[in-house]
Design a protein around this motif. Structure first.
Motif, PDB file in Angstrom:
ATOM      1  N   GLY A 143       0.668  -1.252   0.146  1.00  0.00           N
ATOM      2  CA  GLY A 143      -0.078   0.076  -0.117  1.00  0.00           C
ATOM      3  C   GLY A 143       0.871   1.134   0.135  1.00  0.00           C
ATOM      4  N   GLU A 144       0.341   2.438  -0.405  1.00  0.00           N
ATOM      5  CA  GLU A 144       0.847   3.539  -0.301  1.00  0.00           C
ATOM      6  C   GLU A 144       0.729   3.992   1.256  1.00  0.00           C
ATOM      7  OE1 GLU A 144      -0.342   6.458  -2.971  1.00  0.00           O
ATOM      8  OE2 GLU A 144      -0.249   5.129  -4.754  1.00  0.00           O
ATOM      9  N   GLY A 145       1.509   5.221   1.188  1.00  0.00           N
ATOM     10  CA  GLY A 145       1.331   5.875   2.759  1.00  0.00           C
ATOM     11  C   GLY A 145       2.507   5.286   3.517  1.00  0.00           C
ATOM     12  N   SER A 146       2.827   5.962   4.629  1.00  0.00           N
ATOM     13  CA  SER A 146       3.887   5.828   5.542  1.00  0.00           C
ATOM     14  C   SER A 146       4.013   4.649   6.302  1.00  0.00           C
ATOM     15  CB  SER A 146       4.685   6.989   6.032  1.00  0.00           C
ATOM     16  OG  SER A 146       4.524   8.044   5.255  1.00  0.00           O
ATOM     17  N   TRP A 147       2.747   4.001   6.461  1.00  0.00           N
ATOM     18  CA  TRP A 147       2.105   3.332   7.519  1.00  0.00           C
ATOM     19  C   TRP A 147       1.770   1.936   7.124  1.00  0.00           C
ATOM     20  CZ3 TRP A 147       3.882   4.784  12.341  1.00  0.00           C
ATOM     21  CH2 TRP A 147       4.296   6.031  12.500  1.00  0.00           C
ATOM     22  N   THR A 148       2.311   0.983   7.807  1.00  0.00           N
ATOM     23  CA  THR A 148       1.705  -0.593   7.321  1.00  0.00           C
ATOM     24  C   THR A 148       0.226  -0.355   7.966  1.00  0.00           C
ATOM     25  OG1 THR A 148       2.135  -1.318   9.500  1.00  0.00           O
ATOM     26  CG2 THR A 148       3.735  -1.579   7.646  1.00  0.00           C
ATOM     27  N   PRO A 149      -0.632  -1.450   7.782  1.00  0.00           N
ATOM     28  CA  PRO A 149      -1.845  -1.506   8.406  1.00  0.00           C
ATOM     29  C   PRO A 149      -1.657  -1.739   9.955  1.00  0.00           C
ATOM     30  CG  PRO A 149      -1.763  -2.921   6.446  1.00  0.00           C
ATOM     31  CD  PRO A 149      -0.624  -2.495   6.558  1.00  0.00           C
ATOM     32  N   PHE A 150      -2.799  -1.687  10.550  1.00  0.00           N
ATOM     33  CA  PHE A 150      -2.491  -2.034  12.308  1.00  0.00           C
ATOM     34  C   PHE A 150      -2.084  -3.668  12.438  1.00  0.00           C
ATOM     35  CE2 PHE A 150      -4.061  -2.982  16.349  1.00  0.00           C
ATOM     36  CZ  PHE A 150      -3.623  -1.942  17.079  1.00  0.00           C
ATOM     37  N   SER A 151      -1.040  -3.547  13.128  1.00  0.00           N
ATOM     38  CA  SER A 151      -0.728  -4.885  13.218  1.00  0.00           C
ATOM     39  C   SER A 151      -1.292  -5.459  14.703  1.00  0.00           C
ATOM     40  CB  SER A 151       0.734  -5.152  13.268  1.00  0.00           C
ATOM     41  OG  SER A 151       1.099  -6.158  14.320  1.00  0.00           O
ATOM     42  N   ARG A 152      -2.026  -6.444  14.794  1.00  0.00           N
ATOM     43  CA  ARG A 152      -2.558  -6.740  16.086  1.00  0.00           C
ATOM     44  C   ARG A 152      -1.730  -7.376  17.075  1.00  0.00           C
ATOM     45  NH1 ARG A 152      -8.598  -9.473  15.943  1.00  0.00           N
ATOM     46  NH2 ARG A 152      -8.694  -8.038  14.334  1.00  0.00           N
ATOM     47  N   SER A 153      -0.683  -8.175  16.451  1.00  0.00           N
ATOM     48  CA  SER A 153       0.297  -8.828  17.206  1.00  0.00           C
ATOM     49  C   SER A 153       1.092  -7.772  17.948  1.00  0.00           C
ATOM     50  CB  SER A 153       1.168  -9.967  16.452  1.00  0.00           C
ATOM     51  OG  SER A 153       1.906  -9.505  15.471  1.00  0.00           O
ATOM     52  N   ASP A 180       0.237  -4.459  18.151  1.00  0.00           N
ATOM     53  CA  ASP A 180      -0.665  -3.579  18.909  1.00  0.00           C
ATOM     54  C   ASP A 180      -0.173  -2.166  18.311  1.00  0.00           C
ATOM     55  OD1 ASP A 180      -2.840  -2.699  20.226  1.00  0.00           O
ATOM     56  OD2 ASP A 180      -1.437  -2.565  22.300  1.00  0.00           O
ATOM     57  N   ARG A 181       0.294  -1.943  16.979  1.00  0.00           N
ATOM     58  CA  ARG A 181       0.361  -0.662  16.458  1.00  0.00           C
ATOM     59  C   ARG A 181       0.723  -0.837  15.139  1.00  0.00           C
ATOM     60  NH1 ARG A 181       6.342  -1.343  19.864  1.00  0.00           N
ATOM     61  NH2 ARG A 181       4.716  -2.559  20.828  1.00  0.00           N
ATOM     62  N   MET A 182       0.753   0.179  14.329  1.00  0.00           N
ATOM     63  CA  MET A 182       1.148   0.385  13.127  1.00  0.00           C
ATOM     64  C   MET A 182       2.627   0.545  12.855  1.00  0.00           C
ATOM     65  SD  MET A 182      -1.666   2.830  11.238  1.00  0.00           S
ATOM     66  CE  MET A 182      -0.924   4.235  12.235  1.00  0.00           C
ATOM     67  N   ILE A 183       3.048   0.198  11.772  1.00  0.00           N
ATOM     68  CA  ILE A 183       4.651   0.288  11.441  1.00  0.00           C
ATOM     69  C   ILE A 183       4.977   1.481  10.546  1.00  0.00           C
ATOM     70  CG2 ILE A 183       6.954  -0.813  11.121  1.00  0.00           C
ATOM     71  CD1 ILE A 183       5.161  -1.931  13.658  1.00  0.00           C
ATOM     72  N   TYR A 184       6.075   2.187  10.720  1.00  0.00           N
ATOM     73  CA  TYR A 184       6.127   3.289  10.083  1.00  0.00           C
ATOM     74  C   TYR A 184       7.347   2.883   8.803  1.00  0.00           C
ATOM     75  CZ  TYR A 184       8.056   8.001   9.121  1.00  0.00           C
ATOM     76  OH  TYR A 184       8.461   9.369   8.421  1.00  0.00           O
ATOM     77  N   LYS A 185       6.741   2.797   7.769  1.00  0.00           N
ATOM     78  CA  LYS A 185       7.449   2.199   6.735  1.00  0.00           C
ATOM     79  C   LYS A 185       8.589   3.095   5.922  1.00  0.00           C
ATOM     80  CE  LYS A 185       3.859   1.326   3.895  1.00  0.00           C
ATOM     81  NZ  LYS A 185       3.290   1.051   2.776  1.00  0.00           N
ATOM     82  N   SER A 186       8.474   4.310   6.380  1.00  0.00           N
ATOM     83  CA  SER A 186       9.436   5.304   5.787  1.00  0.00           C
ATOM     84  C   SER A 186      10.802   5.058   6.029  1.00  0.00           C
ATOM     85  CB  SER A 186       8.972   6.778   5.984  1.00  0.00           C
ATOM     86  OG  SER A 186       9.815   7.468   5.223  1.00  0.00           O
ATOM     87  N   ARG A 187      11.860   4.802   5.266  1.00  0.00           N
ATOM     88  CA  ARG A 187      13.173   4.216   5.905  1.00  0.00           C
ATOM     89  C   ARG A 187      14.124   5.653   5.632  1.00  0.00           C
ATOM     90  NH1 ARG A 187      13.356   1.453   9.309  1.00  0.00           N
ATOM     91  NH2 ARG A 187      15.662   0.459   8.593  1.00  0.00           N
ATOM     92  N   TRP A 188      14.738   6.140   6.556  1.00  0.00           N
ATOM     93  CA  TRP A 188      15.926   7.088   6.484  1.00  0.00           C
ATOM     94  C   TRP A 188      16.858   6.337   5.922  1.00  0.00           C
ATOM     95  CZ3 TRP A 188      16.068  11.913   5.881  1.00  0.00           C
ATOM     96  CH2 TRP A 188      17.326  12.734   6.128  1.00  0.00           C
ATOM     97  N   PRO A 189      17.546   6.981   4.627  1.00  0.00           N
ATOM     98  CA  PRO A 189      18.422   6.248   3.662  1.00  0.00           C
ATOM     99  C   PRO A 189      20.076   6.205   4.458  1.00  0.00           C
ATOM    100  CG  PRO A 189      17.903   8.306   2.822  1.00  0.00           C
ATOM    101  CD  PRO A 189      17.076   8.190   3.971  1.00  0.00           C
ATOM    102  N   LYS A 190      20.328   4.946   4.282  1.00  0.00           N
ATOM    103  CA  LYS A 190      21.787   4.984   4.905  1.00  0.00           C
ATOM    104  C   LYS A 190      22.818   5.586   4.100  1.00  0.00           C
ATOM    105  CE  LYS A 190      21.214   0.080   6.037  1.00  0.00           C
ATOM    106  NZ  LYS A 190      21.752  -0.995   6.571  1.00  0.00           N
ATOM    107  N   VAL A 191      23.879   6.253   4.895  1.00  0.00           N
ATOM    108  CA  VAL A 191      25.035   6.690   3.909  1.00  0.00           C
ATOM    109  C   VAL A 191      26.197   5.857   4.039  1.00  0.00           C
ATOM    110  CG1 VAL A 191      26.789   8.653   4.025  1.00  0.00           C
ATOM    111  CG2 VAL A 191      24.166   9.166   4.714  1.00  0.00           C
ATOM    112  N   ASP A 192      26.886   5.310   3.068  1.00  0.00           N
ATOM    113  CA  ASP A 192      27.951   4.505   3.047  1.00  0.00           C
ATOM    114  C   ASP A 192      29.266   4.975   3.018  1.00  0.00           C
ATOM    115  OD1 ASP A 192      26.421   2.042   3.178  1.00  0.00           O
ATOM    116  OD2 ASP A 192      25.856   2.277   0.892  1.00  0.00           O
TER     117      ASP A 192
END
Lengths: 324, 324, 324, 324, 324, 324
Positions: free
Chosen positions: E300-310, E312-324
């Motif tokens: 799905g779009e947006g920054s968040w996963t659906p609510f995870s019952r296990s 008990d929260r949504m997960i923030y999908k947006s990843r701050w990129p790593k610098v190598d």
């Protein structure tokens, strides 16, 4: 009510013509845009789905076709994916007077009502403490309408003994166990325990509604059964000249504390052995009944009942056979 | 009782001769093996430690020197590490009759008792709903002994308003706030709210004991104040011909639910705006009083009171000054 | 947007032609295998179900027909089982610019927006403590975009005051009660209390999204409104030369503790009378609004609203009439 | 301060003459009625009980002999029932200036302070993400007083790493584990994790007081360390032109959520893998340190430490030997 | 099984002919009264909805078309609202023997099974403590059927690592982290920790069923995996002459306590550093895997996963990129 | 051990010369600086305080005078403030061999040990199911040391039946009630219930230490009694060729679930009627015993026992008299 077939006995191809209780009523629209009626209809033996595809087949006012109404229906039994259904040809609202004995449309206790009433009378007559016996007589024997209500009420809306007569059945079962417990723990005051057992759910007669579907009355929602029965006990005690105050307090304490924990609705914890015992045996009896009923009613395969929300678990149905 | 100095006014070097309430009594043995008596003695103004180094100085039966007894004592005030003490020369048990007005030995409300009683009468007289006013009169005006008890009882054993007159002081304070809330939320039924406030802790008059030290009565421990006042309300309502059942249920509901949560001893949750309001304002008033009292009574330095077990926190004493 | 009829005013047989907000969009398949579209469409006055039986009637890109989009629709109102529906003949996606004032498509506060803004200004102007007034002006008056947001935001996503303007409506209501409480408890510092009330939910302007359907912003989900407003307060205080540190701590404390319990998201418990008061009055106001709204919106018969998940109970709708 | 013997090295019969910190002070009365002074005196190596039987041996103002004061004492070491005591001959209050390096009177980290400071600098220098490195430099390197405080503060008042330097010791230990975890779970953003670790308890420098005995500051009690460090991070980020908002939110989220549960004082739950990791490794490190310290400090026989209230259990001291 | 296309690769218009696992089976009635079949069909690559509009197209016994059965199906792929479906022309029950390797119909670990088995063997061979190594060999190497089950079982029914091979994948991941932790905290006994990790979920091989859909076995529901593996460990230890009792107790303690809290099913709390570590790393690994999987699987779009019952929260999908 | 007077029979002025168990030992210093010894000394009949004012009166090594040691003492009984004390003239450490039957120094069950053993044997012999009987014989009859331990162990360290023989006394009491319950609820499998009862606390023989003071063993602290008895049952079952797996699972389930809730240390909830019953009757029996014992042992006036921490309440001692 003329004789009519019990729903549980019907088979595919049978015709049915009689009264049924509408437990659920839904007007639906098909994809073609035509409306139809989907019902859950029941008698004391069980329930089935009903479909009326043409709303013009309803006689009289459509608005009366609502949950908790009795309906006069005519239709054909079909079998759909293992479950019986009825395709309705005719349907009309029915007044209670037509229907006859309403009790024939609700789940009822497996024990005989008359036998239970006599067992209750016997228990009260066997109380040796004159004050306690007098109080029980005032509440269970002399007040005819309460006596009737106590025979008829269910024990709960959804947890255990959810049937007409369930309250007295549950109460007598706890009383039987209490009797055995008093023989085992001789320091217990049997008359006190017995009174506590008989009184502990008396308020359910007014907390619940059970003329049609089972629910809570306004007073039940606002006060709860414990508060109601506490008031009745006090009132009955004050009607008996000289009733000992300490006994009144102890009986009220047993009743008020019988849920065992504040978060379960008891305003005080059990603080006497008698109060503790009543709490445990009440709780145990309700949960055992729910377990055994869950096993009986689950026709599914496998070793486990479906998840029971009230028990917060599945029940293991497989029974290790007894050796005689 | 002849005039005697208030404990709070005594200074090092003063002599004291008068009656005091024994709050704590301990017989102790010194390392040398001799026995002495260590006491906590109080009047309404405060308390101090007392020491009697020679038990032979006790007149009469030593067994009567016990907690909650009045003692006639004579001794010298000393100052030990910043706290006043009394070194006792003589001590004897005193009968209540000697002592005079017992109230002089307990903490009392900071508000005038007579003024509070009149404020209560005024509130009741101002109720417009005739049924509600009639019920309040039956409970607070016509029953002289309950009226007296309501003026005298503390509001609690240890949480807030722990003083004679504390119950009526707390009740009036909540009533004042309730009045303001009903002006703010016009959909609330003011008479219903006011009745709920006045009734919500009435049972404390029988739940607590407050003739000597504050504690719980047997009935208080077995039933709790909510159950007791619920019974009284029902009884009073049944003494008023035609009292509306729906009103009785609503008033009982406010009283039963006023602790706000099952785990705090309310058998039902507040389910009407009026019940919700009574719960919040009662809770708020008790906690504010406990906070302000904790600040007043803490003479210590620093910005924080000691840890309050009932509040589960320390209170920040530093006050940002008001600008007028 | 040209004038169009409010949904609440439509009756069976009416035609409708205008813009509506798509709240829910579902593509479904009929048993015949043809696809149709089932929609929930709304304006500020309410919502209704819409059906489009022939997908070819959609103009333009089907993918744009999605939740939170505005649609231009044309259809006929029908009445199905007591609820209004619309059978759609035509449907297309609409750009925001076409629609005009978006606020016309969301629930709005029952109070007038301008009147509330003036009341807020008046409250701030009436603060006597110059530091506190200065801080409130910085946050509510001088920052035009925050000022605008505070007028527009809802107070919550689902609990209470769920409408545009709900935040300021709720804040002003709590402020009104707080004013009364400070008159009742004279030891309270009114300016401190008032500032705590005005600030307590300010962060909701950034925690929630309310341009379309109400939800949480990324920052809201990651930080919560309390953390956001705490930062804003600190930043504003540091912009006022000489702002007293003790006052800054006290204001932050009121804001941080206003949920009253750690498990409700406050990192500290209320430890001053002012903080305690703000917590209680905020909580009370939200719950009372939810109760009264629940009663207003429940058109059903019977004495009880449906079970409210946020309140964990049903509300008793029956109102004991006031006597004037 | 001239050289003086460390308390831990003293044996029965030794004389002692030097400065000690008064941790506890109690004036007591013997059964004979004479007053004496019982003290708990400490330096960084440990503590012992002290008795002064004649108060006239106190030089100067008796009121200055109070907890957290330094005292100049002279006396003889005795051994009582296995524990060392000191019988004091002389005692006077000492000004801080006399005492020299105060740090010699408090428990200190077992790691070298300079080495830890260099390790911290190295970690920050190794951060590859320029925004993150820049932020860490602003907070840990450029602000000299915060840098100093971070080197000196304890990690907690009573749970774990309760010593000067405990905060940096704990932070570096978590950072070391976090580094290993990022190597193990390659999807984690190491720089983000490392920043979260370094920042997670930074606010302890202002939440705790540690000039004398360890306690909470006013700000600590009113706001908690999480709120304070959140503000500092935001302020530092706003001092870096162009600092990315999404990064600021993520860092704040890690810090705000690092207690892992609302009831432990985090206003939000960890919602990213980085936040989750910081929470687990912080919690684990604190508990492991408390366990290992409990084992080291428990000289008692038997396999178990005393019951640890912070861990809510006893720790099993018996160690299964490693095989090399 | 002949080669057949993986479901994930199918596109609209494709034909499909092959075996699929029936995950859900529902017989439904259309509004016209005709019955049809709605299925959820899957292979290891994913699943899709299937519709059979004419039940006569089913070959053989209709009752065998049930959840967990393999079906031979033939049909056309269509695309409905973005999701692939299959319209079935033919369908019959298939015996397992026809199907070939059943593992091709279930989700499987992303790691190679053989590689994981070798890594496990290497870990065991690297244990230096001879008693511990001997015990691990008995349980993981010598018992071929347990060895096989450990390679095949999932780690859980629904929380994390829900795939064939999930148990060994999770176990190896925790072991890797544990290895790093033992390097970081040198006081830990690495062999003890490693054994605890390898054993902690061994009972899942018998608690879960994973021949078809994942579920709980009777033994799993009645005993739980912790009790089962505790018994196996004791049995294996008693098969090794001279196995040290203290080591047996410590290993059992790690296993019994690894859920960390009584309310999570551990009968004892972790009371040694090794037990504490195993609990934290196990919990962390499961939650990280659930988070990362949630992000991967959420298209799905947006920054968040659906609510995870296990969780008990949504997960923030947006990843701050790593610098190598 | 020669005959010596039971402590309970001693009166002021008596001399005492004999062995006593040192329950508590404290070396104290008087204000004069001299050391003395304060002891709590007990035999099976009770305990009293002892004082030895001159440490030189101790014969032999002072370090051996420690808790759980037997002491040979000589002294005079005095009465201090209503409690008996002993002023010691002589005191020495005594080896166990001198003391004779150690059981004479601990609280013992009020029931006769031999009678209880026979009742247990009778119960086992009466089991009709051959598998269950065989298992019980293996565990209770054939293993002599376990048989002995089961007769000797207490049922708990502090909750209920805290005396030698308490475990078998409690077990038999629950078995008696269980027997009655099986007669009342005929669907229960009596043999299964009885086995569950006999086995439910068997592990206490190894969880607790009871050679001297009652405590927990290392194994008890690390595993808990439930895990230990589960292992023993499995081991015994595997020693009986052909023992049915389903029966083994069911018995283990009853034992594992008998604490009724996860947070009380049961890893699974009771999921069969038999398991539910064992849980309730076990819990009830322990609490009733604690209540009745609390009443018996409380010699104080008033209607209430002291606050019981294990019951979290006071018990109402006033008994409403039975009518025969």
């Amino acid at each position: 009510m003329a004789e009519q077939a019990a729903l549980r006995t019907l088979k595919e191809g049978d015709s049915f013509n009689g009264f049924l209780l509408a437990q659920e009523v839904a007007f639906k629209t098909s994809a073609k845009g035509s409306e139809y009626l989907e019902l859950k209809l029941g008698d004391a033996s069980g329930d089935l789905k009903g479909f009326l595809w043409d709303l013009r087949a309803v006689e009289g006012d459509l608005d009366l076709v609502a949950p908790d109404a009795f309906l006069k229906v005519k239709g054909q039994i079909s079998n759909y994916n293992g479950r019986t259904q009825i395709r309705l040809d005719k349907l009309r609202f029915a007044r209670d007077e037509e229907v006859g004995d309403l009790a024939r449309f609700f789940p009822v206790s497996r024990r005989d009502a008359e036998e239970m009433a006599q067992e209750l009378d016997g228990l009260i007559a066997g109380v040796k403490d004159p004050w306690i016996r007098r109080l029980l007589e005032a509440l269970f024997v002399e007040d005819a309408s309460r006596r009737e209500a106590f025979r008829r009420a269910p024990a709960a809306k959804s947890m255990h003994h959810v049937c007409l007569g369930g309250l007295i059945e549950h109460t007598l079962s706890v009383a039987g166990m209490a009797d055995r417990a008093c023989a085992h723990y001789p320091d217990l005051n049997r008359d006190l325990v017995l009174a506590g057992v008989l009184l502990h759910d008396l308020g359910k007669t007014a907390e619940l509604t059970y003329q049609r579907s089972f629910g809570y009355s306004d007073a039940g929602n606002l006060l709860g059964h414990i508060s109601m029965e506490a008031e009745w006990i006090s009132r009955a005690a004050s009607g008996i000249p000289g009733f000992p105050e300490e006994l009144r307090l102890h009986l009220l304490h047993i009743v008020l504390s019988h849920h065992g924990r504040l978060e379960y609705g008891s305003p005080v914890l059990p603080k006497t052995p008698e109060a503790l015992l009543v709490h445990y045996l009440d709780d145990l009896d309700g949960k055992l009944e729910a377990m055994f009923r869950g096993m009986r009613e689950d026709a599914g395969e496998g070793s486990w009942t479906p998840f029971s929300r009230s028990m917060d678990r599945m029940i293991y149905k497989s029974r290790w056979p007894k050796v005689d």
